[in-house]
Write a protein that holds these residues in place. Sequence first.
Motif, PDB file in Angstrom:
ATOM      1  N   ILE A 141       3.339  15.415   2.083  1.00 43.05           N
ATOM      2  CA  ILE A 141       1.477  16.605   2.152  1.00 43.05           C
ATOM      3  C   ILE A 141       0.965  17.398   3.087  1.00 43.05           C
ATOM      4  O   ILE A 141       0.969  17.720   3.703  1.00 43.05           O
TER       5      ILE A 141
ATOM      6  N   ARG B  11      -5.116   8.048  -2.075  1.00 43.79           N
ATOM      7  CA  ARG B  11      -4.794   8.430  -0.533  1.00 43.79           C
ATOM      8  C   ARG B  11      -4.701   9.565  -0.785  1.00 43.79           C
ATOM      9  O   ARG B  11      -5.797  11.038  -0.925  1.00 43.79           O
ATOM     10  N   GLU B  12      -3.636  10.859  -1.296  1.00 45.59           N
ATOM     11  CA  GLU B  12      -3.572  11.768  -0.734  1.00 45.59           C
ATOM     12  C   GLU B  12      -3.385  12.743  -2.435  1.00 45.59           C
ATOM     13  O   GLU B  12      -4.107  13.921  -1.844  1.00 45.59           O
ATOM     14  N   GLY B  13      -3.159  12.303  -3.157  1.00 47.88           N
ATOM     15  CA  GLY B  13      -3.662  12.863  -4.984  1.00 47.88           C
ATOM     16  C   GLY B  13      -4.741  13.832  -5.151  1.00 47.88           C
ATOM     17  O   GLY B  13      -5.140  14.522  -5.211  1.00 47.88           O
TER      18      GLY B  13
ATOM     19  N   ASN C  61       0.598  -1.065  -0.075  1.00 42.79           N
ATOM     20  CA  ASN C  61      -0.200   0.408  -0.377  1.00 42.79           C
ATOM     21  C   ASN C  61       0.769   1.423   0.040  1.00 42.79           C
ATOM     22  O   ASN C  61       0.112   2.081  -0.421  1.00 42.79           O
TER      23      ASN C  61
ATOM     24  N   ASN D 147       1.114  12.003 -11.786  1.00 47.12           N
ATOM     25  CA  ASN D 147       2.121  11.309  -9.745  1.00 47.12           C
ATOM     26  C   ASN D 147       1.075   9.754  -9.355  1.00 47.12           C
ATOM     27  O   ASN D 147       1.528   9.929  -8.138  1.00 47.12           O
TER      28      ASN D 147
ATOM     29  N   LEU E 252       8.028   1.400  -5.827  1.00 52.31           N
ATOM     30  CA  LEU E 252       7.853   0.829  -7.306  1.00 52.31           C
ATOM     31  C   LEU E 252       9.067   0.996  -8.336  1.00 52.31           C
ATOM     32  O   LEU E 252      10.182   1.718  -7.547  1.00 52.31           O
TER      33      LEU E 252
ATOM     34  N   LYS F 259       0.279   4.402 -10.493  1.00 52.09           N
ATOM     35  CA  LYS F 259       1.109   4.017  -9.405  1.00 52.09           C
ATOM     36  C   LYS F 259       0.467   3.536  -8.351  1.00 52.09           C
ATOM     37  O   LYS F 259       0.957   3.321  -7.249  1.00 52.09           O
ATOM     38  N   THR F 260      -0.580   2.916  -8.324  1.00 50.27           N
ATOM     39  CA  THR F 260      -1.356   2.385  -7.257  1.00 50.27           C
ATOM     40  C   THR F 260      -1.877   1.175  -7.731  1.00 50.27           C
ATOM     41  O   THR F 260      -1.765   0.651  -8.176  1.00 50.27           O
TER      42      THR F 260
ATOM     43  N   LEU G 290       4.319  12.799  -2.015  1.00 52.53           N
ATOM     44  CA  LEU G 290       2.687  12.598  -2.051  1.00 52.53           C
ATOM     45  C   LEU G 290       2.356  12.232  -0.083  1.00 52.53           C
ATOM     46  O   LEU G 290       1.461  12.364   0.737  1.00 52.53           O
TER      47      LEU G 290
ATOM     48  N   CYS H  75      -4.255   3.063   0.199  1.00 52.98           N
ATOM     49  CA  CYS H  75      -2.548   3.170  -1.187  1.00 52.98           C
ATOM     50  C   CYS H  75      -1.886   5.136  -1.625  1.00 52.98           C
ATOM     51  O   CYS H  75      -3.617   6.192  -2.058  1.00 52.98           O
ATOM     52  N   THR H  76      -0.705   4.881  -1.454  1.00 52.20           N
ATOM     53  CA  THR H  76      -0.722   6.860  -0.864  1.00 52.20           C
ATOM     54  C   THR H  76      -0.632   7.567  -2.374  1.00 52.20           C
ATOM     55  O   THR H  76      -1.585   8.756  -1.616  1.00 52.20           O
ATOM     56  N   PRO H  77      -0.447   6.892  -3.171  1.00 52.85           N
ATOM     57  CA  PRO H  77      -0.451   8.725  -4.046  1.00 52.85           C
ATOM     58  C   PRO H  77      -1.909   8.273  -4.247  1.00 52.85           C
ATOM     59  O   PRO H  77      -2.219   9.991  -4.377  1.00 52.85           O
TER      60      PRO H  77
ATOM     61  N   ARG I  43       3.563   2.255  -1.720  1.00 56.35           N
ATOM     62  CA  ARG I  43       4.287   2.436  -3.187  1.00 56.35           C
ATOM     63  C   ARG I  43       5.724   2.666  -3.181  1.00 56.35           C
ATOM     64  O   ARG I  43       5.819   3.424  -4.092  1.00 56.35           O
TER      65      ARG I  43
ATOM     66  N   VAL J 185       0.475  16.503 -10.256  1.00 53.00           N
ATOM     67  CA  VAL J 185      -0.135  15.924  -9.397  1.00 53.00           C
ATOM     68  C   VAL J 185      -1.209  14.723  -9.640  1.00 53.00           C
ATOM     69  O   VAL J 185      -0.479  13.574  -9.448  1.00 53.00           O
TER      70      VAL J 185
ATOM     71  N   SER K 296      -8.018  10.403   2.214  1.00 53.35           N
ATOM     72  CA  SER K 296      -7.372  11.454   2.519  1.00 53.35           C
ATOM     73  C   SER K 296      -7.259  11.577   4.203  1.00 53.35           C
ATOM     74  O   SER K 296      -6.648  11.442   5.230  1.00 53.35           O
TER      75      SER K 296
END
Lengths: 576, 463
Positions: free
Chosen positions: A130, B378-380, A60, B410, A65, B414-415, A127, B374-376, A62, B407, A211
């Motif tokens: 932030i 969730r945050e993006g 999760n 990014n 990668l 990648k998810t 990310l 996953c990060t991208p 990432r 963004v 988020s």
Amino acid sequence: MSTAPTPVPASPPPVDLVNVQINGQWLKFPKGTRMIEACRQAEAMVPHYCYHPKLSSPGNCRMCLVEMGMPPRPTPGQELEKDEDGFAKIGWMPRPVIACANTIGEGMGIRTEGKLSEECRKGVMELLLINHPLDCPICDQAGECKLQEFSVEHGNGESHFREEKVKKPKNVDIGPRVRLDDERCIMCSRCIRFTAEIADDPVLGFTERGSFTTLSVHPGKRLENNYSLNTVDICPVGALTSNDFRFQQRVWFLKETKSLCTKCGRGCNMEISSREKEVFRQTPRENNDVNSTWMCDQGRLDFHFVNSEYRLTQPLIKVDGKHQAATWKQAIAKIAEALKSVKPSEIAIIGSGRMTNEELYLSKCLIRVLGVENFAVIPRTGGADNYLRADDLNPNSNGVRTIWGVEPGANLDTVFENITRARARVVLVLGENLMKAGLEARQLQKIEFLASTHVLANATAEQSHVVLPAATYAEKRGSMINVTGRLQKLNKAIESPGEARDDWEFLRDLILAVSGTNGLYSVDDVFKQMAGEIELFKGLTLSRIGELGLPIMETSEKVPVLEREKERKAKGVIVG
Amino acid sequence: MSTTIPYKPGKEPHAREHRLIFRNVDRADYDPSIDCYIRNGGYVQLKKALGMERQAIIDEVKKSGLRGRGGAGFPTGVKWGFIPPTNTKPVYLICNADESEPGTFKDRYIMHQDPHQLVEGMIISCFAVKAQLAYIYIREEFPEAAIILEKALAEARAKGYLGKNVGGTAYDLEIYVHRGAGAYICGEETGLIESLEGKRPYPRIKPPYFPAALGLYMSPTIVNNVESLCHVKHILEMGSEAYAKLGTPNNTGTRILCVSGDVQKPGYFEVQVGHVTMGEVINDLCGGLKPGRKLKAIIPGGSSAKVLRADEKFKLKDGRELGIMDIPMDFDTMAACGTMAGSGGVIIMDDSRSMSWVINNLNQFYAHESCGQCTPCREGSLWMKKISDRIVAGTASPSDVDELLRVANNIEGKTICAFGEACSWPTQSFVKKFRDEMIGDTKPELESKIVNPETVLAAANLV
């Protein structure tokens, strides 16, 4: 060096090896190896947060990668293009893949460097940061924070984020020993997986989504199992911190010493973190034959007595019913005089299963020199928890069996009876509090001469004619044999306070005082002499034991956590 | 063919439609009961299927060229063929009725008005893939459809089409309705499976968790869209050859277009795939744009599909050059034009629409629906929403438009699941195609002034 051919060691069963190209170099790895582990072995470090070899891999974060490629599948009759090493040319995939959950395949190519991999890391790093509070100056994790480390390596150095950050709960009380800061959490889920997969106490989980995802403890539950602090160890950021260690010390000031936990017979490998004369925390150290990477809260937190104000710091001799400070020389002379003044049958020696092999050996020498028959070790049992804790709460019962040749607890009733009936006129107690072992003050008062070694002031010390200040496990070097028969090593993390001394030194001096022979100048010498005498230690030295110990005895004892880990590893759920 | 069927007044299918799945939708003489369904030839195909070899059914579906109608357009028969031949575990079939892609509203009509078509399609499909337990995972927002389906399943059970000895054969099958709890991500098949297992719908990593091998309860699982499962019944009815003649090669059969937005007569239209162009959808099926308006943009396949600009020209590899109105509504041409036919949700936007507002609306949706695993994504997704919030509010600077694109880049690729693409493609395409308009909504004078609001707050506290 001899030129004679050395016999070929028995080879391990053949393993299927596959060829993988990592950053341009072709290497062989066992089939089934995860990409991230292959990269690690090739010294191409892949940064990661959620991946932990002892837990399942959700993929999760990432962060891992990487660019990956496989040789193209040839159509029948088609000859694949070969590179200069003779391997099929790799068809690189346009999309990155996670290295943590994917296994290698024959002819695979991995690039941990290069544009795609680096861009991915940079992007994920940005990310992750932030909504992170960036409160490193007041965060306990600073200095050992993966977010800090990887942002130095892969971060932007400057934030493009111009929005307000997501606000989440801070300073959340989720259990007696662990504290949660949700704003710092990067949702890697390691702690959730630990509590569900290892501790069988799935009290942690995520609420909300996107988020706003928030780590939380299940309503009405608390993270209070005896393994809860492992979540603090595996938390890659400062979201979970230890109530005990919080704000006590900056980690970069700490010195780590590889040692053992002595709170039960498991002998969990651990690191003692200390600064100057003070121990600040203890954390598990990986040993896959003992404790995996875990440790119980009870064991790791039981160190505050080391820095206690009740530590004994100088030898005491009782004069007119009152303890008076004395030198070691005076104290030892006093004990030697007492021992020599009575018949061997009038002496009793009570040892401890918490003594190191070296201390046990020297005390056995003393028993032999004096011809004492009245000796016993105080047993402690009842600790087993089906995880790491052993039933035997003495850390070195196997050392007692091997060196003293007795079972802990054997003969103890007789020795106690001799004390109560005043048949034991001189009693030497090594590191045990007899009043906790079942004797009462009036019984101890019957002893003509009682000498004892202690770390802390206690009731038995109070009754003793001579009290010797002893060193704690954190202040000594030595060896122990754990419940599975593994010989392991304690290392000295800090200096003892005042004039407190290692038991072996005092025992050596006492033997010298009663028999006049010796020749031991270091704890290594003690081990050497012991190895010459006891078959089990033959050929070993203290330094040869190594940081992970050596199996020297067969016992039927199994480690429940390790058994389950083996099962999960065999199923491919974890790397192990 | 529709001439013989009486439809409700005002609900008659357009002459260009080819009603297969929606044959009974809006019929004046139709109700969701099993009796009505049987009167109209229902469950005949099931009886036929139960007499067939399983592989023969799978082959028929493969030969029909049916592509999944949920969004990805993956060939249904091929998907069925992914169950490992050596499998010894139970096989599950799941009907994905989590129709939540903005702009898509076809499955709800099937379930509301013709539930037995779905049930029959499911039983045939279950029989073909040897599933003895199936689920209809229906989104929370369809409470009525869930009740209708429960009733339909009970009726089918009473008639012996479900339960022990389906249709008098030795085959047993049970189907259950499972209601979601209101999350878009449950439409992602592995997220759906996790949800069905009682967990948070966090999509699984693939590999290794391809549903056909390691799906529900780690057993082979086939997840198909409502419409796709209904097509199976029609493939058996028509025969794969005749079915494949509908539509265009590799884009066979019919599909339901759900048109919304700035047209005179929005609604659903079942057409042969590729037989109708975008222009015909707007002007013929939907009666054209609203008076005095000009076409500005089209999202052709659900909110995740990349937007098309009205004046765009598409040069295809086969030499064709298409304007937006010339694009045939099929999978392959849409893909060649840089977008996707997706779930069939066509969103038409005219010149009254602010593109900054539109992308902000979409970003709002995706930020709300990101599962957060996953990060991208969730945050993006929230970051994109916050930037577009400012563009709409007029507190953004021109460089924020490029930041928005950065963004999105990014996130894409990648998810863990396709949500990453679903949330980044709209932003990528809107910024690419309507950059000037979006920059027009920003203020260059803010370029040097904008600081992190938290910095402002912090400074205020210090004073």
